[in-house]
Design an enzyme around this catalytic site. Sequence first.
Site, PDB file in Angstrom:
ATOM      1  CD  GLN A 166      -2.725   1.407   2.412  1.00 41.64           C
ATOM      2  OE1 GLN A 166      -2.221   1.925   3.401  1.00 41.64           O
ATOM      3  NE2 GLN A 166      -3.983   0.978   2.384  1.00 41.64           N
ATOM      4  CD  GLU A 214      -9.904   4.640   5.357  1.00 46.73           C
ATOM      5  OE1 GLU A 214     -10.566   3.690   5.810  1.00 46.73           O
ATOM      6  OE2 GLU A 214      -9.639   4.732   4.147  1.00 46.73           O
ATOM      7  CE1 TYR A 226      -3.681   8.828   6.912  1.00 48.97           C
ATOM      8  CE2 TYR A 226      -4.911   7.030   5.903  1.00 48.97           C
ATOM      9  CZ  TYR A 226      -4.259   7.572   6.997  1.00 48.97           C
ATOM     10  OH  TYR A 226      -4.176   6.855   8.170  1.00 48.97           O
ATOM     11  NE  ARG A 260      -9.045   1.845   2.818  1.00 47.46           N
ATOM     12  CZ  ARG A 260      -9.807   0.891   3.355  1.00 47.46           C
ATOM     13  NH1 ARG A 260      -9.931  -0.272   2.739  1.00 47.46           N
ATOM     14  NH2 ARG A 260     -10.449   1.083   4.493  1.00 47.46           N
ATOM     15  CG  HIS A 319      -7.881   8.499  10.192  1.00 46.84           C
ATOM     16  ND1 HIS A 319      -8.403   7.258  10.480  1.00 46.84           N
ATOM     17  CD2 HIS A 319      -6.826   8.267   9.366  1.00 46.84           C
ATOM     18  CE1 HIS A 319      -7.697   6.327   9.861  1.00 46.84           C
ATOM     19  NE2 HIS A 319      -6.746   6.904   9.173  1.00 46.84           N
ATOM     20  CB  CYS A 327     -12.033  -4.369  21.948  1.00 48.69           C
ATOM     21  SG  CYS A 327     -10.392  -5.087  21.679  1.00 48.69           S
ATOM     22  CD  GLN A 347      -9.738  -3.104  25.744  1.00 50.37           C
ATOM     23  OE1 GLN A 347     -10.781  -3.737  25.758  1.00 50.37           O
ATOM     24  NE2 GLN A 347      -8.879  -3.164  26.733  1.00 50.37           N
ATOM     25  CB  ALA A 396      -6.791 -14.887  32.999  1.00 47.91           C
ATOM     26  CD  GLN A 439     -15.176  -9.421  36.229  1.00 45.45           C
ATOM     27  OE1 GLN A 439     -16.029  -8.624  35.858  1.00 45.45           O
ATOM     28  NE2 GLN A 439     -14.897  -9.618  37.505  1.00 45.45           N
ATOM     29  CE  LYS A 462     -17.122  -2.502  26.620  1.00 44.10           C
ATOM     30  NZ  LYS A 462     -16.333  -2.531  27.871  1.00 44.10           N
ATOM     31  NE  ARG A 508     -13.157   8.100  47.009  1.00 47.49           N
ATOM     32  CZ  ARG A 508     -13.718   8.464  48.164  1.00 47.49           C
ATOM     33  NH1 ARG A 508     -13.594   9.716  48.581  1.00 47.49           N
ATOM     34  NH2 ARG A 508     -14.385   7.590  48.895  1.00 47.49           N
TER      35      ARG A 508
END
Length: 678
Positions: A102, A166, A168, A216, A254, A339, A341, A386, A413, A423, A569
Amino acid sequence: MSIFDRLLTPLAVGQTVLPNRMVMGAMHTRLETLDRPHARLAAFYAARAAGEIGLILSGGFSPNAEGVMEAGGPLFDRAEQLDEHRAVTRAVHAAGGKIVLQILHAGRYAKVPECVAPSAIKARINAWTPRALSLDDIGRTIADFAHTAALAVEAGYDGVEIMGSEGYLINEFAAAATNHRDDAYGGSFDARIRFALDVVRAVRERLGAAPMLIYRISSIDLVDGGLSGAEVATFAQRVEAAGADLINTGVGWHESAVPTIAASVPRAAWREAIRNVKRAVSIPVMASNRINMPEVAEELIASGVADCVSMARPLLADPEFAKKTRLGLADEINTCIGCNQACLDRIFTERTATCLVNPRAGREIEFPEGRARVAKRVAVVGGGPAGMAFAVNAAERGHAVTLYEAAPRLGGQLNMAKVVPGKAEFNETLRYFTARLAKLGVDVRLGEAVSAAALADAGYDEIVLATGVTPRVPDIAGVDHPKVVSYVDVLTGKVDVGARVAIIGAGGMGFDVAEYLLGDARESLDPEAFFRAWGVDVANANAGSGGLTKEMGATNPAKPRRTVHLLQRKAEPPGKGLGKSTGWILKARLRRAHLMTISGATYDAIDDQGLHYRVDGVAQTLAVDHVVLCAGQNANRVLFDELAARGIHAKLIGGADVAAELDALRAIDQATRLAVEL
C-alpha cells in the site's frame, strides 16, 4: 458444497488470480519501530499467508518524506530498501500467499512539520498546519507514487494499492472541504479528482499490465464537504478507466465524528455505500469495515455488494481465518471483537499493535512453535478470560489440562461485558474459547469450586489460579444500605435498578454500567438504528454533505429510561482513561442519553434520602433509588493463600494477579505467555 462457496471461489484481479475472496486489509502496526523489524514483519505476514488468506495488503508506505504518518514512519523511496522488503515478500510467497504494497501519502495527517496538503488547512487531529502543494510539488508527488510502485514490484510485491481514502492526501484533493485550490487541481469536481487519476495513470504506466493495481476509494467521507454518492460512483468509474484492476472501499475520515470500525458499529453497516461503488464499475470491488465472520463476508458477496472482502483486524485476531473457513471450522475462528484496545489504541499512543484476543499478533517471533518438551498435568482454577486463554494455549502445547469453574458457565467477567450495549461481540470470544477447549480435550468442570485439599491430593504438576476479583467496597457510611448494589449485581441481572441511579466510580466499569442502564443495544446491531443515532445518510444523496444529515448525533429519545449520575473523586473530567479510539464514542452516546457526571466528589453517607456527597466542600444530596458501586476490585487470592499454607506454590494470572482494572488485554496476554513457558 461449502456454505461459503462464493467466499472460496477464485477471483481474477487483472492478470492475477486470487485463490479465494478473503483479503487481509492494510493496517498500521509500527512493527518497524521494534528490534528485528524485518524479521517481525516477515513472520507476521507469512503467518497470514500460511493461513490461506487470498491476498495481503501491506501497511502503508509513503512515497516521500512529506507523507509519512509520523517521524521515522514507513517510507519506501530508495533502492537501498529493496532487501528489507524482499525479506517480507519472500516469506509470504514461500508460505503460498500474495502481497501488495500500500502506498499511502498522509497529507495533512502527517505528524511532521513539513506536512503538505492541497490547501493550507490544518486538520483538527494534527498539531501541524500543512503547506499547500505547488503545481511543481504535485508533479513531483505523482512521480514519487510511480517510483515507489516500481520499487515495490522490484522488491517482489504482486502489485500496489494506492490509498485514496480515510482523509489522506488523495482524499483531501477530492473533497471540497480540504481543497480550496483555483488551479487545474481544484474547484470543480473534475479538477479535484484529477490528482487521484494522474496518480493511477502514472502508476499503471510505470508498472505495465501484469502487477495488480488496487485503488482504495472513500465510499462515504462522513465529513462536511465530502463527496456525494453520485460523485463517488463517477469517481470510481474514472479510476477504472485510468487503469485500476480492483477498487477497495474505505469508510470515513480519521477526523469524522461518526464511528466506522468499532464494535459499536453494526457488522457490514456500510454495505449500501459499497454497493454504490460496485454498481458503477465493471472491475472487482472489495468491501471493508466491520466484517469479522465468514457468514458476513459470504452474504456480502452473495448479495452482490462486493466481489471480495477486506478484513484487517480479523486477521490480527486469527491468522488462520481463511483456512478455518475452508475447512468448515468457523466455530474455531478467534473473532475480532472490534474493541481496538490492542491495535488502534496502541497505534494512536505510539505503541506497536497486537490483539486483545490473540497476543501473538505482531509478536510471532517471540512465541515458540510446536509442543512442549515435557507434557505436564495442569490445573487451572477460574474460567474467565485468563483461565480460558491459559487452558487453550497450554493444551495446544500438549499439556493435560483440567479447568475448574465454580459458576455453571464459562466466561467470568466476559459474561458481564457482553450485556453492555456495543459489546455483544464478546459472545464470539466465549464461543471461540468454548469450541477450542472442547476440541483440545480440556477437562472442563463447571459448577465445581475446587478446594486446596482437592488440588493437593490430585498431585498436579502445575496449578494456575485465575480466580479473578471481588468488587471493592469503599468506606462510606451506610454502604450496607439496601439501595447499595455492586456492578456485579447490575450486570448479571441480579438487581433491577430503579429510575434514579448514582454510580460511584467513573473508570471503565462505571462507564459500562452507565451504558448498560442508558444505552440502546439496537444501535450496535441494527444499521438503521446506528445511522439514525449518528446522523448518517448512507445513500449520501446530498451534494457536499459527505453522507451526514443535519441531525448529526441526535437520537431524539422521547425520554431517557433513567436519570443516572456518574461520580468520581478525581477533579478531572470523567472518562480520561477510556480507550483512545473508542472512549469518545461511548461518551458521545452517553451524552445523548443525558448522563450527568460529577467530578471531585467526596462521599459522606448513603441513607433513605439517597447519596450525600460534597464538591468543593459544598454538601449535596442525590435522591436516588440505587447506588451502584464501581469503585474498583480486589484480587481474589483466598485459594492461593490456602495452597501456600500447605506449601504448594501456585501461579497467579489475570485479575487474581493484578486487580487494578478489569483488563482482558493484560489477562489474555499474561495467560498466553505463561502457557507457552511451561
